[in-house]
Design a protein around this motif. Structure first.
Motif, PDB file in Angstrom:
ATOM      1  N   MET A  35       0.809  -1.219   0.000  1.00 16.68           N
ATOM      2  CA  MET A  35       0.000   0.000   0.000  1.00 16.68           C
ATOM      3  C   MET A  35       0.840   1.265   0.000  1.00 16.68           C
ATOM      4  O   MET A  35       0.320   2.362  -0.197  1.00 16.68           O
ATOM      5  CB  MET A  35      -0.937  -0.011   1.207  1.00 16.68           C
ATOM      6  CG  MET A  35      -1.979  -1.110   1.143  1.00 16.68           C
ATOM      7  SD  MET A  35      -3.243  -0.949   2.403  1.00 16.68           S
ATOM      8  CE  MET A  35      -4.041   0.573   1.902  1.00 16.68           C
ATOM      9  N   ARG A  36       2.138   1.111   0.176  1.00 17.30           N
ATOM     10  CA  ARG A  36       3.023   2.279   0.111  1.00 17.30           C
ATOM     11  C   ARG A  36       3.097   2.842  -1.303  1.00 17.30           C
ATOM     12  O   ARG A  36       3.523   3.980  -1.498  1.00 17.30           O
ATOM     13  CB  ARG A  36       4.434   1.909   0.567  1.00 17.30           C
ATOM     14  CG  ARG A  36       4.517   1.306   1.946  1.00 17.30           C
ATOM     15  CD  ARG A  36       5.954   1.147   2.377  1.00 17.30           C
ATOM     16  NE  ARG A  36       6.548   2.428   2.738  1.00 17.30           N
ATOM     17  CZ  ARG A  36       7.860   2.643   2.860  1.00 17.30           C
ATOM     18  NH1 ARG A  36       8.706   1.662   2.607  1.00 17.30           N
ATOM     19  NH2 ARG A  36       8.308   3.827   3.205  1.00 17.30           N
ATOM     20  N   SER A 119       1.090   8.343   5.375  1.00 13.58           N
ATOM     21  CA  SER A 119       2.232   8.370   6.292  1.00 13.58           C
ATOM     22  C   SER A 119       3.287   7.345   5.906  1.00 13.58           C
ATOM     23  O   SER A 119       4.479   7.657   5.789  1.00 13.58           O
ATOM     24  CB  SER A 119       1.753   8.108   7.720  1.00 13.58           C
ATOM     25  OG  SER A 119       0.839   9.103   8.144  1.00 13.58           O
ATOM     26  N   LEU A 120       2.861   6.102   5.690  1.00 16.47           N
ATOM     27  CA  LEU A 120       3.817   5.031   5.412  1.00 16.47           C
ATOM     28  C   LEU A 120       4.367   5.093   3.994  1.00 16.47           C
ATOM     29  O   LEU A 120       5.315   4.384   3.665  1.00 16.47           O
ATOM     30  CB  LEU A 120       3.161   3.676   5.680  1.00 16.47           C
ATOM     31  CG  LEU A 120       2.787   3.454   7.156  1.00 16.47           C
ATOM     32  CD1 LEU A 120       2.013   2.159   7.326  1.00 16.47           C
ATOM     33  CD2 LEU A 120       4.031   3.464   8.038  1.00 16.47           C
ATOM     34  N   SER A 125       7.834   4.159   9.694  1.00 15.46           N
ATOM     35  CA  SER A 125       7.283   4.191  11.048  1.00 15.46           C
ATOM     36  C   SER A 125       6.278   5.333  11.173  1.00 15.46           C
ATOM     37  O   SER A 125       6.574   6.477  10.792  1.00 15.46           O
ATOM     38  CB  SER A 125       8.407   4.379  12.080  1.00 15.46           C
ATOM     39  OG  SER A 125       7.875   4.538  13.385  1.00 15.46           O
ATOM     40  N   LEU A 126       5.086   5.020  11.686  1.00 18.00           N
ATOM     41  CA  LEU A 126       4.022   6.005  11.913  1.00 18.00           C
ATOM     42  C   LEU A 126       3.603   5.947  13.377  1.00 18.00           C
ATOM     43  O   LEU A 126       3.204   4.889  13.876  1.00 18.00           O
ATOM     44  CB  LEU A 126       2.811   5.703  11.021  1.00 18.00           C
ATOM     45  CG  LEU A 126       1.465   6.303  11.450  1.00 18.00           C
ATOM     46  CD1 LEU A 126       1.529   7.835  11.419  1.00 18.00           C
ATOM     47  CD2 LEU A 126       0.335   5.782  10.577  1.00 18.00           C
ATOM     48  N   THR A 127       3.708   7.079  14.050  1.00 25.30           N
ATOM     49  CA  THR A 127       3.232   7.198  15.432  1.00 25.30           C
ATOM     50  C   THR A 127       2.111   8.218  15.479  1.00 25.30           C
ATOM     51  O   THR A 127       2.249   9.327  14.938  1.00 25.30           O
ATOM     52  CB  THR A 127       4.368   7.640  16.372  1.00 25.30           C
ATOM     53  OG1 THR A 127       5.438   6.707  16.289  1.00 25.30           O
ATOM     54  CG2 THR A 127       3.872   7.730  17.814  1.00 25.30           C
ATOM     55  N   GLY A 179      -5.684  17.898  20.770  1.00 24.81           N
ATOM     56  CA  GLY A 179      -4.965  17.964  19.496  1.00 24.81           C
ATOM     57  C   GLY A 179      -4.340  16.631  19.164  1.00 24.81           C
ATOM     58  O   GLY A 179      -4.448  15.661  19.912  1.00 24.81           O
ATOM     59  N   THR A 180      -3.660  16.589  18.022  1.00 24.69           N
ATOM     60  CA  THR A 180      -3.098  15.336  17.522  1.00 24.69           C
ATOM     61  C   THR A 180      -1.729  15.587  16.911  1.00 24.69           C
ATOM     62  O   THR A 180      -1.503  16.618  16.260  1.00 24.69           O
ATOM     63  CB  THR A 180      -4.034  14.708  16.471  1.00 24.69           C
ATOM     64  OG1 THR A 180      -5.295  14.415  17.091  1.00 24.69           O
ATOM     65  CG2 THR A 180      -3.451  13.423  15.902  1.00 24.69           C
ATOM     66  N   CYS A 181      -0.846  14.627  17.126  1.00 16.55           N
ATOM     67  CA  CYS A 181       0.484  14.652  16.505  1.00 16.55           C
ATOM     68  C   CYS A 181       0.642  13.393  15.657  1.00 16.55           C
ATOM     69  O   CYS A 181       0.432  12.277  16.144  1.00 16.55           O
ATOM     70  CB  CYS A 181       1.576  14.718  17.574  1.00 16.55           C
ATOM     71  SG  CYS A 181       3.261  14.488  16.919  1.00 16.55           S
ATOM     72  N   VAL A 182       1.020  13.576  14.397  1.00 16.75           N
ATOM     73  CA  VAL A 182       1.343  12.466  13.493  1.00 16.75           C
ATOM     74  C   VAL A 182       2.835  12.554  13.209  1.00 16.75           C
ATOM     75  O   VAL A 182       3.315  13.557  12.672  1.00 16.75           O
ATOM     76  CB  VAL A 182       0.535  12.551  12.188  1.00 16.75           C
ATOM     77  CG1 VAL A 182       0.969  11.463  11.216  1.00 16.75           C
ATOM     78  CG2 VAL A 182      -0.959  12.441  12.478  1.00 16.75           C
ATOM     79  N   LEU A 183       3.556  11.511  13.600  1.00 18.40           N
ATOM     80  CA  LEU A 183       5.023  11.526  13.510  1.00 18.40           C
ATOM     81  C   LEU A 183       5.496  10.443  12.548  1.00 18.40           C
ATOM     82  O   LEU A 183       5.146   9.271  12.700  1.00 18.40           O
ATOM     83  CB  LEU A 183       5.624  11.301  14.897  1.00 18.40           C
ATOM     84  CG  LEU A 183       7.155  11.198  14.993  1.00 18.40           C
ATOM     85  CD1 LEU A 183       7.820  12.489  14.535  1.00 18.40           C
ATOM     86  CD2 LEU A 183       7.570  10.846  16.420  1.00 18.40           C
ATOM     87  N   TRP A 184       6.292  10.847  11.544  1.00 21.95           N
ATOM     88  CA  TRP A 184       6.877   9.911  10.589  1.00 21.95           C
ATOM     89  C   TRP A 184       8.375   9.784  10.869  1.00 21.95           C
ATOM     90  O   TRP A 184       9.074  10.791  11.011  1.00 21.95           O
ATOM     91  CB  TRP A 184       6.707  10.398   9.149  1.00 21.95           C
ATOM     92  CG  TRP A 184       5.299  10.668   8.720  1.00 21.95           C
ATOM     93  CD1 TRP A 184       4.152  10.228   9.308  1.00 21.95           C
ATOM     94  CD2 TRP A 184       4.892  11.440   7.586  1.00 21.95           C
ATOM     95  NE1 TRP A 184       3.057  10.670   8.618  1.00 21.95           N
ATOM     96  CE2 TRP A 184       3.474  11.422   7.547  1.00 21.95           C
ATOM     97  CE3 TRP A 184       5.573  12.133   6.597  1.00 21.95           C
ATOM     98  CZ2 TRP A 184       2.735  12.088   6.566  1.00 21.95           C
ATOM     99  CZ3 TRP A 184       4.847  12.800   5.604  1.00 21.95           C
ATOM    100  CH2 TRP A 184       3.449  12.762   5.595  1.00 21.95           C
TER     101      TRP A 184
END
Length: 514
Positions: A35-36, A119-120, A125-127, A179-184
């Protein structure tokens, strides 16, 4: 664990009893690797995360990336509503949303795949860390861990694990209430495309800022009738630039009346930009013109399709008419609600949309009608002139076989008055010089420069030059034509070269009444 079921139906002859068997076909976790390759790039991937932030009522969205000496990362942090534990788990599932379910007017999601696939596509890595009322939940997908464990095991992280493993720059920016944090992290795809140095990433982030500024420009700087709440987007604490592909606040822009496409909720809006020499530096900045990035007036003509006020696709005419120099000032804005996603064949990345036939027919008619004002602006280029053809400095000569050329207009009052001061021999030499001048016009070079949106610089010093011309002209008038000051102003203010300046009348009045 995420379970996906496929039903395998076994057909048997009608005379025998029908037997149906069901086999649970859980996909291998390496599906995530496949899916990447959906087709995201950095720009569309970050935009997809920002869609989620807007849907969560965020007002401020910050993007951070690593500096020298840091482990590579990209983080998108918002001050939206945040998520509780169950909502966050659903957000990390594949296809966590029903595409046919009713959504809010400003919900920019669709398939429930964007967070994961976007993200991926950039890192391994996705957090996801999210807060509601000060309580944090956090989860992580790591492709290397999935490959090793061969299970759909979503990692749940404690607050202390998030804080200890998060880069300092991100940790300092984490929301405290909601709130939200999306970390790659482990940015393998990003490094392979842009390079591994921070300078390479700086260039990629500069392009990203330009992309986000355009895609979300109606959220960053809403039009007066847009029912959206204004947001801010910053990259490493720097605001993204302001963009407006239609220059809606410029009075020189010609606007066509909006048109509702019958049988749909889609609306068409038409804009014809001013000729490029009339564009100010601020106009050019708002348009984001940059020839080295493929962003000229020619490249950016066409349809601009917005889904819930978010720009989906732009530039080009969907093969409804030719992209050409004569049409390059045309822009058509199309507003569609998110309820029409299926009809428009919106893709997962929300970067392409194919209009249905009913809409295409209306788009074609509207675009062709809008092309006429663009052609008029291109042909006349905003020149002020009276109806007397003798007033123009250059005469257009239309030859056979669709050929044309320009000659100096000998009946122009300026040329005519000067020629009257010459002897017969001098006049003959002067006319030969004009013919030579006309025959050596650099048409090819001018065409190339106009195609690159270069502007003619003569306007900067034009008024002072015209003032000197007016003084010479007024002196000849006293000897030859004996016009009064008012007659002189009226005769020449609409004649070239004076008509090329908006201050022509004032300059002539100052010279004649001074």
């Amino acid at each position: 664990m995420l379970d996906v079921y496929y039903v395998l139906k076994l057909a048997v002859p009608k005379e025998k009893e029908l037997i149906m068997s069901e086999i649970v076909c859980e996909p291998d976790p390496t599906l995530m690797e496949s899916m990447r390759s959906v087709g995201y790039d950095l720009n569309t991937a970050v935009a997809d995360i920002i869609d989620n932030s807007i849907a969560a009522d965020a007002r401020n969205i910050d993007i951070y990336y690593h500096d020298y000496g840091e482990e590579p990362f990209i983080a998108i942090i918002d001050d939206g509503n945040g998520m509780d534990r169950n909502t966050a788990i659903r957000a990390m599932q594949l296809a966590g949303n029903n595409t046919s379910a009713e959504r809010g007017a400003q919900d920019l999601g669709r398939f429930g795949l964007g967070l994961k696939t976007a993200s991926l596509s950039q890192g391994r890595s996705l957090t996801l860390a999210s807060l509601q009322q000060g309580a944090m939940v956090a989860f992580q997908w790591d492709l290397d861990r999935l490959a090793q464990s061969k299970t759909w095991a979503l990692e749940e992280l404690s607050t202390s694990e998030v804080v200890s493993s998060t880069p300092q720059k991100v940790r300092d920016a984490l929301p405290t209430r909601h709130g939200t944090c999306v970390l790659w992290r482990n940015l393998d795809r990003l490094n392979s495309i842009f390079g591994k140095t921070v300078a390479d990433l700086d260039k990629a982030m500069s392009d990203l800022a330009d992309y986000l500024a355009l895609v979300f420009h109606r959220y960053l700087h809403p039009y007066h009738d847009d029912p959206v709440t204004q947001i801010r987007i910053r990259i490493n604490d720097a605001e993204v630039p302001r963009r407006d592909p239609f220059l809606v606040d410029n009075p020189a822009v010609q606007k066509a009346p909006p048109q509702l496409i019958e049988g749909t909720d889609a609306v068409l809006y038409g804009y014809t930009l001013p000729y490029q020499n009339r564009l100010t530096d601020e106009d050019r900045s708002l348009l984001g013109l940059a020839e080295e990035r493929g962003k000229t007036l020619f490249d950016t003509q066409g349809f601009y399709i917005y889904r819930a006020y978010r720009l989906i696709t732009w530039g080009g005419w969907y093969r409804m008419m030719a992209r050409s120099e004569i049409n390059k000032l045309c822009r058509v804005r199309i507003d569609i609600p998110n309820t029409l996603d299926a009809q428009w064949a919106l893709d997962i990345k929300k970067s392409t949309a194919t209009p249905p036939k009913l809409v295409r027919d209306s788009m074609r008619r509207f675009a062709k009608s809008l092309a006429k004002p663009s052609r008029r602006v291109q042909q006349f280029r905003g020149r002020k002139t009276n109806k007397d053809p003798h007033a123009q400095m250059w005469a257009l000569i239309q030859d056979r076989n669709n050929e044309f050329r320009y000659e100096v207009n000998q009946d122009n009052p300026y040329i005519e008055a000067f020629a009257e001061t010459l002897t017969g021999k001098q006049r003959l030499s002067f006319l030969r010089m004009l013919e030579s001048l006309a025959s050596t016009l650099p048409y090819d070079d001018m065409q190339t420069r106009f195609a690159m949106d270069e502007r003619v610089s003569m306007a900067d010093a034009l008024d002072e030059r015209l003032r000197n011309n007016a003084k010479e002209f007024w002196g000849m008038n006293k000897i030859l034509t004996h016009l009064t000051p008012d007659e002189f102003v009226q005769r020449y203010k609409d004649s070239e070269p004076f008509s090329l300046s908006r201050n022509a009348a004032r300059i002539l009045e100052e010279v004649t009444h001074g």
